[in-house]
Design a protein around this motif. Sequence first.
Motif, PDB file in Angstrom:
ATOM      1  N   TYR A   1      47.114  28.521  44.731  1.00 49.21           N
ATOM      2  CA  TYR A   1      47.528  27.125  44.626  1.00 49.21           C
ATOM      3  C   TYR A   1      48.922  27.069  44.012  1.00 49.21           C
ATOM      4  CZ  TYR A   1      42.613  26.098  45.479  1.00 49.21           C
ATOM      5  OH  TYR A   1      41.367  26.033  46.036  1.00 49.21           O
ATOM      6  N   ARG A   2      49.569  25.929  44.215  1.00 46.55           N
ATOM      7  CA  ARG A   2      50.870  25.724  43.587  1.00 46.55           C
ATOM      8  C   ARG A   2      50.936  24.322  43.003  1.00 46.55           C
ATOM      9  NH1 ARG A   2      55.756  24.783  48.037  1.00 46.55           N
ATOM     10  NH2 ARG A   2      55.213  22.624  48.564  1.00 46.55           N
ATOM     11  N   VAL A   3      51.800  24.171  41.995  1.00 47.09           N
ATOM     12  CA  VAL A   3      52.029  22.895  41.340  1.00 47.09           C
ATOM     13  C   VAL A   3      53.479  22.889  40.864  1.00 47.09           C
ATOM     14  CG1 VAL A   3      51.288  23.752  39.075  1.00 47.09           C
ATOM     15  CG2 VAL A   3      51.141  21.294  39.582  1.00 47.09           C
ATOM     16  N   SER A   4      54.086  21.732  40.788  1.00 47.66           N
ATOM     17  CA  SER A   4      55.474  21.633  40.342  1.00 47.66           C
ATOM     18  C   SER A   4      55.599  22.128  38.906  1.00 47.66           C
ATOM     19  CB  SER A   4      55.952  20.182  40.437  1.00 47.66           C
ATOM     20  OG  SER A   4      57.181  20.008  39.753  1.00 47.66           O
ATOM     21  N   TRP A   5      56.400  23.169  38.707  1.00 48.25           N
ATOM     22  CA  TRP A   5      56.587  23.708  37.361  1.00 48.25           C
ATOM     23  C   TRP A   5      57.316  22.731  36.445  1.00 48.25           C
ATOM     24  CZ3 TRP A   5      54.886  26.394  33.665  1.00 48.25           C
ATOM     25  CH2 TRP A   5      55.701  26.919  32.660  1.00 48.25           C
ATOM     26  N   PRO A   6      58.411  22.059  36.886  1.00 48.18           N
ATOM     27  CA  PRO A   6      59.035  21.072  35.996  1.00 48.18           C
ATOM     28  C   PRO A   6      58.069  19.968  35.579  1.00 48.18           C
ATOM     29  CG  PRO A   6      60.517  21.613  37.803  1.00 48.18           C
ATOM     30  CD  PRO A   6      59.195  22.237  38.129  1.00 48.18           C
ATOM     31  N   GLN A   7      57.151  19.587  36.468  1.00 47.24           N
ATOM     32  CA  GLN A   7      56.211  18.532  36.112  1.00 47.24           C
ATOM     33  C   GLN A   7      55.143  19.034  35.142  1.00 47.24           C
ATOM     34  OE1 GLN A   7      54.658  16.474  39.518  1.00 47.24           O
ATOM     35  NE2 GLN A   7      56.689  15.962  40.309  1.00 47.24           N
TER      36      GLN A   7
ATOM     37  N   TRP B   1      58.255  26.056  41.371  1.00 42.98           N
ATOM     38  CA  TRP B   1      56.813  26.065  41.581  1.00 42.98           C
ATOM     39  C   TRP B   1      56.111  27.036  40.651  1.00 42.98           C
ATOM     40  CZ3 TRP B   1      55.145  22.180  44.374  1.00 42.98           C
ATOM     41  CH2 TRP B   1      55.972  21.648  45.356  1.00 42.98           C
ATOM     42  N   MET B   2      54.932  26.623  40.236  1.00 42.55           N
ATOM     43  CA  MET B   2      54.015  27.520  39.552  1.00 42.55           C
ATOM     44  C   MET B   2      52.893  27.857  40.525  1.00 42.55           C
ATOM     45  SD  MET B   2      51.643  26.871  36.205  1.00 42.55           S
ATOM     46  CE  MET B   2      50.324  28.022  35.838  1.00 42.55           C
TER      47      MET B   2
ATOM     48  N   SER C   1      52.217  32.627  38.052  1.00 44.31           N
ATOM     49  CA  SER C   1      53.599  33.088  38.237  1.00 44.31           C
ATOM     50  C   SER C   1      54.465  31.878  38.546  1.00 44.31           C
ATOM     51  CB  SER C   1      53.708  34.125  39.359  1.00 44.31           C
ATOM     52  OG  SER C   1      53.483  33.521  40.625  1.00 44.31           O
ATOM     53  N   ILE C   2      55.768  32.029  38.320  1.00 44.70           N
ATOM     54  CA  ILE C   2      56.741  30.976  38.595  1.00 44.70           C
ATOM     55  C   ILE C   2      57.707  31.483  39.655  1.00 44.70           C
ATOM     56  CG2 ILE C   2      58.449  29.407  37.611  1.00 44.70           C
ATOM     57  CD1 ILE C   2      55.654  29.067  36.462  1.00 44.70           C
ATOM     58  N   SER C   3      58.004  30.653  40.652  1.00 44.20           N
ATOM     59  CA  SER C   3      58.949  31.048  41.694  1.00 44.20           C
ATOM     60  C   SER C   3      60.318  31.307  41.083  1.00 44.20           C
ATOM     61  CB  SER C   3      59.047  29.974  42.774  1.00 44.20           C
ATOM     62  OG  SER C   3      59.489  28.740  42.216  1.00 44.20           O
ATOM     63  N   ALA C   4      61.109  32.118  41.762  1.00 42.24           N
ATOM     64  CA  ALA C   4      62.401  32.526  41.217  1.00 42.24           C
ATOM     65  C   ALA C   4      63.333  31.341  40.987  1.00 42.24           C
ATOM     66  CB  ALA C   4      63.070  33.531  42.157  1.00 42.24           C
TER      67      ALA C   4
END
Length: 343
Positions: free
Chosen positions: A179-185, A162-163, A155-158
């Motif tokens: 877990y989370r990871v930078s969505w733009p990255q 973050w993913m 899922s992606i934060s609003a």
Amino acid sequence: MALLGAALLGWGAPVGAAGLVVERLDLGEGPGEQVYKLQEQGDLRVFARSASNFQQVRLQLQRRIAGQWQPAQDLPAGDPRWQDGAWTARLPVNEGVRSNDFTLTPDGRYVLWWSGNADLDGGDLYLAERLGDAHGPALRLPAPVNGPAFEFTPSISADGEWMYFASTRGDAQGLSHVYRVSWPQVLAQLGAAASAHSQAALDQAVSALWHAIGHAPGQASDVQALRRLLHPDARVFGQSIKASSLQLWVASAEQFLAEMGRPSDKGLYECEVERQQRRFGGHAQVYSVVQTRRDPAQAGPSYTGVNSMHWQLGPQGWQLLSLHYALESPGLRLPSAAAVCLG
């Protein structure tokens, strides 16, 4: 609950220029518990908590107050029928593997899901670019997002920062954690592949515009094709020199279509010889140099024009928002270009 910023796995170290870093969230898991399917919007999180094998599932809510995430609580008015049973194993099947948890990004540009084998002991996260009602090819997300463990429920934060995803990585009992990871990255790591499908569609749309405008003697432009390409509120601007001054006129989409729908005794053959693009997500600016001929066999163009266009990617695919064109002026010539038509 605090973010375990230091809880990086061995294969969660920075990878490549994008420096992807995967971090584990502390959602208060107890012994024998796992968490997954997290959704976040502002100061609110919702996720699932269960025992192993997805037994005794509880849907929980977590609030952030004064910058701190509070202990999770069971969702109010939750139906106990969904908390005492097992996680369903009936999943969509694509080409012999299980796929599930399809979700759209907040801007609607991508669909995310996981796909794995029938035993649910391995799965990876995938992405496909969305273009109207169609989708581009599936792209496997790069390491360290995907690894040898089971990754699922993306899922992606609003806010698009973050993913989130669940993974069984690093757990001896095979339990999942979030877990989370930078969505733009993640998108940066995928590079041009992440937007290749819509980019090809944009190139096709620009070429289709010039093909639709052109016509043989005694005919009109392809109005039906133009209508598909133009946004209903599009504007077309043209400039010409009259009475020693530069004149500008504007037409609505309907006015432009009506004008292009009138047959002409002269042919109109458009040859785009140069194209430059600048794009940000679903917004694109395109600059085209187009040579116009009355006879496709004539050596030189009857005239050459420059065209500045704005395109928007929406539910109907790429649509033209505005077109501003100008012809060569006396004493102001465009650099000569070979008559090799693009597209």
